[in-house]
Scaffold this motif. Structure first.
Motif: not given
Lengths: 527, 712
Positions: B77-79, B81
């Motif tokens: 989940d990059p948003a 991190e």
């Protein structure tokens, strides 16, 4: 009964009855990749002056890269000075169509000169109305979005250079923007009126709207309204756009399905970018995306959507974990660029949204001829013009003129967005302008447009768009005045036009302005 | 003598018989989007159970991730991190209760749900298509070849947006999550990964991309709409196969709804609950109007009409199927009577069955469509033809239901004399031999393969061989013995060049057959030149082209037979050589002719309800031509005048060829001709309008066509 009833008395009597000369002049300031139009309505000895926008895009950008761009600041000064001279520093009406640099930078850069003007009335679109709930919501969203985007191009966030450049190019249109996080409210917080110079387009709009004791009247116009102005209020301005429905507003190109959901998603998009910024920012150096547990006051949490127990970062994953290995192996399948994509999407969306909330006006003269000034309205705005009648009367929906009727009578079309391809609707727009006397004004300087090179548009901007220009030439029989046109050429083409074309005599080779004058007879009363 | 059988010593104890393997792996999912603003508040707790095969011996077993033969779920989940912990589907805590209990708060359940629904969708397609699903291969610029995509990447929380899409670039499904700004209940997270319909929709995009890679390019409003419409169809009918969801709905509606509204309401909720496109709901709920399609220009609206048409067909089929049930039970729907639970059960079964049948018909039609530029009318013809091929006796009049429904919505194929089923069938290609050369078919080595890796490898080899076979001109030799040996020789050549990426194999082959080549009229100097060239060629097709050039340099007795080539060009809608009457310089010139691409070569095996067993070979062949928005430029470029500039758009042509493997008969060649200037003009018009999704400020935005489609 006077005993002298000779020819002189008759002549005097006839002279009293002969209607005073009436004319309408539209002055386009040349050499601008931007809009600046002075309309002068004269009836006999009285006159009324109205200004529609004053701006040029070309004052942005480093001097080195864009030489022509840098010269424009001086040019704009000449424009403002000419305006002051010609109107005596008094303007009966100023129309500010939307908050973009190419329409308002004249005010920004030469604010001192503008401060001296006496402006009686100001018109803006309803989207600037501080009392309107929908307008407030839209503006709040934009303010936050712009602030967030401005922050995102800061090198500290490690956004890829190409993305940053694309976003930066789009942000140029707004003037100065305070980077988010927002201190004490919005990013574009207005300067205290009169004390400091405005820094952004939004500031200018606020300054214009601040009557502050000068008795200035400010109107926020809604589509379907008809406002009378000019000498004896003989001209009727029909407000075509921007539309008030959320769906129409965001229909930048009609293939969007639109709807309230889209608008709200935009707020979430801003949120998404904002939160990512906080996460990245609190981590410090670019690329070191560590989890930030403390949420900034009042803003969204940076932690994920799950409880604390589920939080886990790459640091917690073993080096030889098969999923990690699989992820790292396929570089092209990775998704860490998400934030950049969101930011770019947002920038593009905001740019389109602002253009699409341009105040579009159809000015109906006493002779029922129409002058069309759609600012930078994109296709969605144009399409919405067909949603109502002019003037719109809720009690009698069939009354008033339809927009097709208005377009049929257009004799002067100020081409949208400097002749770009998506600001002139085809079938629902230009093709309905069937008057044989149609002329067009294109406020563009092609050289400067082409100078705005970006990675994505290596040839710069296609303004005016060639297919559009070709069609305009057909429709107007070549009667087009452009910001960088050939004077002799244009003069010859306007020889048979209902408009008289004249230029600034002070500079014959590259006149500061071109003016089209239309003689109106005062025989017919104003509608 | 005491001969007692005693149990042997400890070391040789017999092992216990293995426990029987389970047949299915059951996993629970949400039947409804848990956060959809439905007024059925109890539906929030409604779960459905998806049954997947336990472990197919031909597939890689499922491991932690979950990861299996088809998918790789990486919960990054990059948003935020975060990299959420992966799920082990074989853990006892998961196996025991049929999967984790549905919950929004545990990312592992999200992984479970995505896995279950994606796999279910894949299997649904496999059953209908009669072959294993393969993902679209990736073009590798470094090796100038296609790299197969074994596993589809899935990111259940990949975006923080109100969006979910299939990314062609990343060969991945990305699901977004976001906070709904207008929820009265406070900030509530909404996960697209928990919406059954959205998952099926996106997976369908991925599968369709693997089948018809060029469908992602917009050439007309229909083709742009088709991807979306088909994904909606799959999602809609997959929804209708969720027994619990349909049962729940029929029970609530009860006797108050008559047959026509009974299931439309469920479809309406479906439309509302997904990406919220009002056009879809509108289309399903309004009466059919044949004029509407003609007026609808915008792709979403057109797509909705197509979905509504298929839904209408489904309703007719469903009504026909339940007619006898209603008569038997004596119940009249629409009178507000209470429905007996058994009746509800049977109605539900009929609904799920009808949905299954309708979806299969639609999926099977995918093989009966042209490789590029699909139109809605062609989809109807594909449905009818595919169904006729499999089920000769349409007792329940399914095909008529489709035709009627499409006709009512104004979807009519071009150039069709009438809408009767016989007239809607695709025709066999004229001018082509009735059957394909058997040596060629044998050389493709079409034995059944079970492991996907084998299938992928074989598909690639077969693709190459078909490509070689197509690009090689037809030759004849006067001498009878030589003629007889020509086909096997060429076949062997194809084998050699396709089988190995090693340059030496080709060279060896030529050397071994030096004498044969000389007897065909070749010359030593040409042969030596070819050998030298082979050493320099880097890719397999360059090597093949070298071989073709060698053949063309052979003089008599080896002669070209252009009539056969022309016949194939006509049937496939492409050109191998520049046509005599118009040069068409807009098709690139390469060594030995005009380039042709073979998208795929797949064998299918379809089973019908009455024991029908159809085996077919499906080939997709295409070609491209530079297209320009200005007619004058197009004509100049076609004629070869003017510079060789990059096109404004690519215009494609080609054909889908279906060969019956039982007798080698070429059943159909469904083509779009690349020389068709009318079609080119239509594409030009579509792209030139402001309504197309192309040509906004940023031209570079066509990398992710599905993301933009969904953003609307």
């Amino acid at each position: 009964m006077p005993s002298d009833s000779g020819p002189r008395t008759i002549a005097r009597a006839l002279a009293r009855k002969r209607p005073p000369a009436e004319r309408m002049s539209i002055r386009m300031y040349r050499g601008l990749l931007g809009d600046c139009f002075l309309l002068t309505h004269e009836l006999g000895k009285r006159s009324y002056s109205a200004l529609i926008d004053c701006g040029a895009l070309q004052c942005i950008g480093a001097k080195g890269k864009k030489p022509k761009t840098a010269q424009a600041v001086e040019h704009l000064k000449a424009v403002v000075e000419d305006l002051a001279r010609h109107t005596g520093g008094k303007l009966d009406l100023v129309v500010a169509t939307h908050a973009h640099y190419d329409h308002l930078s004249g005010f920004l850069l030469h604010f001192d000169a503008w401060r001296e003007f006496e402006i009686t009335e100001v018109w803006m679109a309803w989207t600037e109305d501080p009392e309107d709930e929908l307008a407030k919501a839209i503006n709040e969203n934009w303010r936050k979005a712009l602030g967030v985007l401005k922050a995102s191009v800061d090198p500290a966030f490690g956004l890829e250079a190409e993305s940053a450049e694309r976003i930066h190019d789009l942000l140029q249109f707004h003037g100065h923007i305070d980077a988010w996080p927002l201190a004490e409210g919005s990013a574009l917080a207005p300067q205290a009126d009169g004390k400091k110079s405005p820094r952004s387009c939004a500031d200018i709009l606020r300054w214009l709207a601040a009557s502050g004791g000068t008795g200035r009247k400010v109107r926020y116009l809604k589509p379907g309204q008809a406002v009378a102005f000019g000498v004896d209020e003989r001209i009727s301005a029909k407000v075509l756009g921007p539309p008030r429905s959320g769906a129409r507003l965001l229909q930048m190109d009609p293939s969007g399905g639109g709807g309230r959901e889209v608008y709200l998603a935009s707020a979430d998009l801003v949120e998404a970018v904002a939160v990512s910024l906080v996460a990245a920012g609190q981590a410090g150096a670019p690329g070191a995306h560590a989890l930030a547990h403390d949420a900034p006051a009042g803003e969204a949490s940076t932690t994920g959507p799950f409880g604390e127990a589920f939080n886990r970062t790459w640091a917690d994953v073993a080096e030889d974990d098969p999923l990690r290995l699989a992820y790292e192996r396929e570089k092209t399948h990775q998704i860490s660029r998400d934030f950049a994509e969101n930011a770019e999407l947002l920038a593009m969306k905001i740019d389109g949204d602002v253009n699409n909330t341009s105040l579009a006006l159809a000015l109906e003269l006493p002779t029922r001829q129409v002058l069309l000034f759609p600012a930078d309205a994109q296709v969605g705005n144009w399409l919405s013009w067909h949603d109502q009648r002019y003037p719109a009367d809720p009690k009698d929906p069939a009354s008033g003129a339809s927009v097709a009727d208005l377009l049929e009578r257009v004799v002067l079309y100020k081409v949208g967005h400097h002749g770009s391809h998506n600001a002139t609707a085809k079938e629902k727009g230009l093709e309905l302008m069937t008057s044989l006397d149609l002329v067009a004004l294109i406020p563009v300087v092609s050289d400067i447009a082409h100078e705005q090179k970006t990675k994505n548009n290596p040839a710069g901007w296609a303004m005016p768009y060639d297919d559009l220009l070709a069609r305009l030439k057909e429709r107007t029989r070549g009667r087009i005045v452009t910001g960088d046109g050939n004077v002799a050429d244009e003069r010859s083409r306007f020889a048979r036009s209902i408009f008289q074309l004249s230029y600034d005599a002070a500079n014959p080779r590259d006149p500061l302005w071109a003016e089209l004058t239309l003689e109106l007879s005062a025989a017919r009363p104003a509608n | 003598m005491n001969q007692t059988t005693r149990p042997a010593a400890k070391s040789a104890r017999r092992p216990a018989p293995p426990l029987p393997k389970p047949a299915t792996r059951r996993l629970r999912v949400y039947a409804f989007d848990p956060n959809a603003s439905l007024d059925l508040s109890s539906a929030k707790f409604s779960h459905a159970t998806i049954a997947l095969a336990w472990d197919d011996p031909a597939e890689e077993p499922v491991s932690i991730g979950p990861v299996n033969e088809y998918l790789e779920i990486i919960d990054y989940d990059p948003a935020s991190e975060q990299v959420y912990a992966p799920l082990d589907l074989n853990a006892p805590e998961v196996l025991g209760p049929q999967g984790l209990t549905p919950t929004e708060g545990d990312p592992r359940f999200h992984q479970q749900m995505v896995f279950a629904v994606v796999m279910n969708t894949i299997k649904m397609f496999e059953r209908a298509l009669g072959r294993k699903v393969l993902w679209a291969p990736e073009w590798d610029p470094q090796t100038s070849a296609y790299r197969p995509t074994r596993k589809l990447r899935v990111y259940p929380h990949g975006l923080r947006q109100a969006n979910a899409y299939y990314s062609r670039q990343k060969r991945a499904l990305l699901f977004g999550y976001f906070k709904a700004s207008d929820t009265a209940a406070g900030a509530d997270w909404i996960f697209t990964a928990l919406s059954h319909d959205i998952i099926v929709h996106e997976t369908t995009h991925a599968i369709l991309d693997g089948l018809h890679p060029r469908y992602g390019e917009p050439s007309t409003a229909d083709s742009l709409a088709f991807h979306e419409a088909f994904a909606d169809i799959a999602a809609l009918f997959a929804h209708f196969q969720l027994y619990e969801a349909v049962y729940d709905f029929i029970e609530r509606g009860g006797g108050a709804l008559d047959e026509s509204t009974l299931l439309s309401g469920l479809a309406g909720q479906f439309a509302k609950g997904t990406t919220g496109r009002p056009s879809l709901r509108d289309a399903i709920e309004t009466k059919p109007d044949p004029q509407r399609l003609a007026r609808a220009v915008e792709p979403h609206e057109r797509g909705s009409i197509l979905v509504a048409a298929v839904f209408d067909a489904f309703l007719s089929i469903y009504r026909a199927r339940i007619a006898d049930l209603l008569r038997l039970s004596g119940m009249k729907l629409g009178t507000g009577e209470y429905l007996h639970p058994d009746l509800i059960g049977r109605l539900t079964k009929e609904a799920t069955k009808s949905a299954d049948h309708v979806l299969r018909m639609c999926i099977r039609a995918l093989d009966y469509l042209p490789p590029v530029d699909v139109r809605f009318g062609e989809f109807l013809r594909g449905i009818i033809t595919a169904d006729t091929d499999l089920i000769a006796d349409d007792r329940l009049n399914y095909r008529l239901a489709f035709i009627e429904a499409f006709r009512k919505r104004g979807i009519v194929p071009d150039n069709c004399r009438s809408m009767s089923p016989e007239n809607l069938l695709w025709n066999p290609p004229a001018h082509l031999p009735e059957t394909v050369d058997t040596t060629f078919l044998e050389s493709l080595n079409l034995v059944p393969r079970y492991k996907r890796l084998d299938i992928i490898a074989h598909a690639e080899t077969a693709r190459r061989k078909v490509w070689y076979w197509l690009t090689q001109p037809e030759y004849r030799v006067a001498n009878v013995t030589l003629q007889a040996s020509l086909a096997p020789f060429l076949s062997q050549a194809r084998e050699v060049f396709a089988a190995s990426d090693d340059a030496a194999a080709g060279a060896r082959f030529l050397k071994e057959h030096r004498n044969y080549l000389l007897s065909l009229g070749g010359q030593n100097k040409d042969l030596n030149a070819a050998l030298a060239e082979l050493g320099k060629d880097k890719t397999h097709f360059e090597r093949w082209i070298t071989f073709l050039e060698l053949l063309s340099s052979c003089g008599p007795p080896l002669m070209r037979d252009p009539s056969v080539d022309r016949a194939w060009e006509e049937a496939l809608g492409i050109y191998f050589q520049p046509p005599a009457d118009r040069p068409l310089h807009t098709i690139a010139r390469k060594r030995a002719g005009l380039p042709v691409e073979v998208h795929s070569v797949r064998t299918t095996r379809r089973a019908g309800p009455d024991g029908q067993d159809i085996r077919q070979l499906v080939l997709e062949i295409a070609q491209r031509r530079r297209g320009f928005l200005k007619v004058a430029t197009q004509e100049a470029q076609d004629a070869g005048k003017g510079d060789d500039r990059a096109p404004d758009f690519w215009f494609r042509g080609g054909a889908t060829v279906i060969i019956d493997l039982r007798d080698g008969a070429i059943r159909y060649a469904i083509r779009k001709s690349i020389g068709d200037d009318e079609r080119l003009a239509r594409q030009r018009e579509f792209l030139g309008q402001a309504q197309g999704t192309s040509f906004t400020y940023d031209r570079g935005r066509t990398e992710e066509p599905f993301a933009l489609l969904h953003r609307c």
